[in-house]
Design a protein around this motif. Sequence first.
Motif, mmCIF file in Angstrom:
data_model
loop_
_atom_site.group_PDB
_atom_site.id
_atom_site.type_symbol
_atom_site.label_atom_id
_atom_site.label_comp_id
_atom_site.label_asym_id
_atom_site.label_seq_id
_atom_site.Cartn_x
_atom_site.Cartn_y
_atom_site.Cartn_z
ATOM 1 N N LYS A 12 18.739 28.538 50.980
ATOM 2 C CA LYS A 12 18.457 27.424 50.065
ATOM 3 C C LYS A 12 19.745 26.859 49.503
ATOM 4 O O LYS A 12 20.691 27.611 49.267
ATOM 5 N N GLY A 13 19.733 25.551 49.218
ATOM 6 C CA GLY A 13 20.875 24.958 48.515
ATOM 7 C C GLY A 13 21.581 23.888 49.323
ATOM 8 O O GLY A 13 22.585 23.335 48.887
ATOM 9 N N LEU A 14 21.058 23.583 50.519
ATOM 10 C CA LEU A 14 21.745 22.612 51.375
ATOM 11 C C LEU A 14 20.864 21.402 51.703
ATOM 12 O O LEU A 14 21.236 20.569 52.543
ATOM 13 N N HIS A 15 19.737 21.301 51.025
ATOM 14 C CA HIS A 15 18.827 20.177 51.269
ATOM 15 C C HIS A 15 19.542 18.840 50.990
ATOM 16 O O HIS A 15 20.218 18.689 49.981
ATOM 17 N N ASN B 40 21.335 15.160 59.069
ATOM 18 C CA ASN B 40 21.066 15.344 57.648
ATOM 19 C C ASN B 40 20.107 16.530 57.500
ATOM 20 O O ASN B 40 19.165 16.656 58.278
ATOM 21 N N GLU B 41 20.378 17.372 56.520
ATOM 22 C CA GLU B 41 19.479 18.512 56.318
ATOM 23 C C GLU B 41 18.228 18.036 55.594
ATOM 24 O O GLU B 41 18.246 17.838 54.376
ATOM 25 N N ASP B 42 17.158 17.848 56.353
ATOM 26 C CA ASP B 42 15.911 17.320 55.790
ATOM 27 C C ASP B 42 15.031 18.425 55.210
ATOM 28 O O ASP B 42 14.134 18.150 54.413
ATOM 29 N N ASP B 43 15.264 19.653 55.665
ATOM 30 C CA ASP B 43 14.396 20.745 55.215
ATOM 31 C C ASP B 43 14.843 21.278 53.856
ATOM 32 O O ASP B 43 16.042 21.358 53.566
ATOM 33 N N ASP B 44 13.873 21.670 53.042
ATOM 34 C CA ASP B 44 14.181 22.268 51.738
ATOM 35 C C ASP B 44 14.951 23.569 51.910
ATOM 36 O O ASP B 44 15.854 23.889 51.151
ATOM 37 N N VAL B 45 14.534 24.351 52.909
ATOM 38 C CA VAL B 45 15.218 25.616 53.202
ATOM 39 C C VAL B 45 15.485 25.681 54.700
ATOM 40 O O VAL B 45 14.754 25.100 55.491
ATOM 41 N N THR C 222 25.973 25.993 45.288
ATOM 42 C CA THR C 222 25.667 27.415 45.447
ATOM 43 C C THR C 222 24.552 27.537 46.485
ATOM 44 O O THR C 222 23.617 26.731 46.507
ATOM 45 N N VAL C 223 24.668 28.533 47.346
ATOM 46 C CA VAL C 223 23.654 28.755 48.373
ATOM 47 C C VAL C 223 23.018 30.127 48.142
ATOM 48 O O VAL C 223 23.723 31.086 47.797
ATOM 49 N N SER D 125 33.021 22.707 52.134
ATOM 50 C CA SER D 125 32.274 22.931 53.379
ATOM 51 C C SER D 125 31.543 24.266 53.303
ATOM 52 O O SER D 125 32.075 25.235 52.751
ATOM 53 N N THR D 126 30.349 24.283 53.895
ATOM 54 C CA THR D 126 29.604 25.545 54.052
ATOM 55 C C THR D 126 29.176 25.632 55.507
ATOM 56 O O THR D 126 28.620 24.668 56.046
ATOM 57 N N VAL D 127 29.455 26.764 56.135
ATOM 58 C CA VAL D 127 29.042 26.961 57.526
ATOM 59 C C VAL D 127 27.905 27.984 57.561
ATOM 60 O O VAL D 127 27.954 29.001 56.857
#
Length: 298
Positions: free
Chosen positions: A180-183, A198-203, A220-221, A241-243
């Motif tokens: 979670k945290g990248l929506h 684009n990150e369309d999903d909530d999680v 924060t993820v 950036s978050t991978v």
Amino acid sequence: MESTENLRLLKEHEITGAVAISPGQGGLPRLVITTPFSQAEIYLHGAHVTAFQKNGEPPLLWMSAKSLFAPDKAIRGGVPICFPWFGPRTGAPAHGYARLTEWNLVATSACPDGRVTVRLRLPDKVGEAPYSGSVEYIVTVGSTLTLELQVNNHSSESVIFEEMLHTYFTVGDITGVSVKGLHGVHYLDKVAGNALKNEDDDVIRFTGETDRVYLETTHTVEIEDPKLRRIIRVEKSGSASTVVWNPWVAKSKAMADFGDEEFHHMVCVESGNVGPAQTTLAPGVANTLKAVLASRPA
Ligand code: BG6
């Protein structure tokens, strides 16, 4: 470990009951850290944190049983430091030379509150990267694990680099995990030829190979792991950036230092600055990439 003289010098940094230093796997120098809340291990090779475990919990960091421990190989699992570049580079090691270099141990200290801090420094003039400056890594072990990569540009010109704290986390079963945290965040999908999406999903859930560079995110993820009944929290600063990575079936089989079935029990959620977010440091300027890794019962 190279010589008894080196070991004797390193042992001067030991702290009774808190920091022990001895040859680890492959004979590489290793610090074993014990606090009232947790245990951790750090190899000087790559300044690599290979273990962090809170009392009464499963290990937070995942390590491959197939990992190599050799001076010219990267350790598989824990927290590799990718620096001064991320990803492959023609004629040079993938993810930079920092994870292949033995770092110097600068200091250890135990705080009155029980936390232990270890400070390491990347030796000058390693590799042939276009980089000039000092790089330090400060690891603080307590009820959380705090990682700080400090880069200081001592040269008279700007320096440009990528950096990533490539954290491998232990999970009970990847198919039940959600991140979670990248929506709403844009990302480069490496599995789809670096397509911008684009990150369309909530999680984020995992059903196949996942290799994504999320852009312009300081969020924060959290990793929800129902099987281990744990929520892992990755809080960061100085990072855009978050991978998110899981190699799944075929890629796991293609990696010699990664067990065929190990992908079920790991996920990487990495904090850093890469690609369009690479860092440019003006002369005399310093910056810090910081990640605080925490967990709580789900
Ligand atoms: C991830 C990358 O961070 O690291 C992946 O996004 C890569 O593309 C993975 O496969 C592991 O890299 P390496 O060099 O440690 O095998």
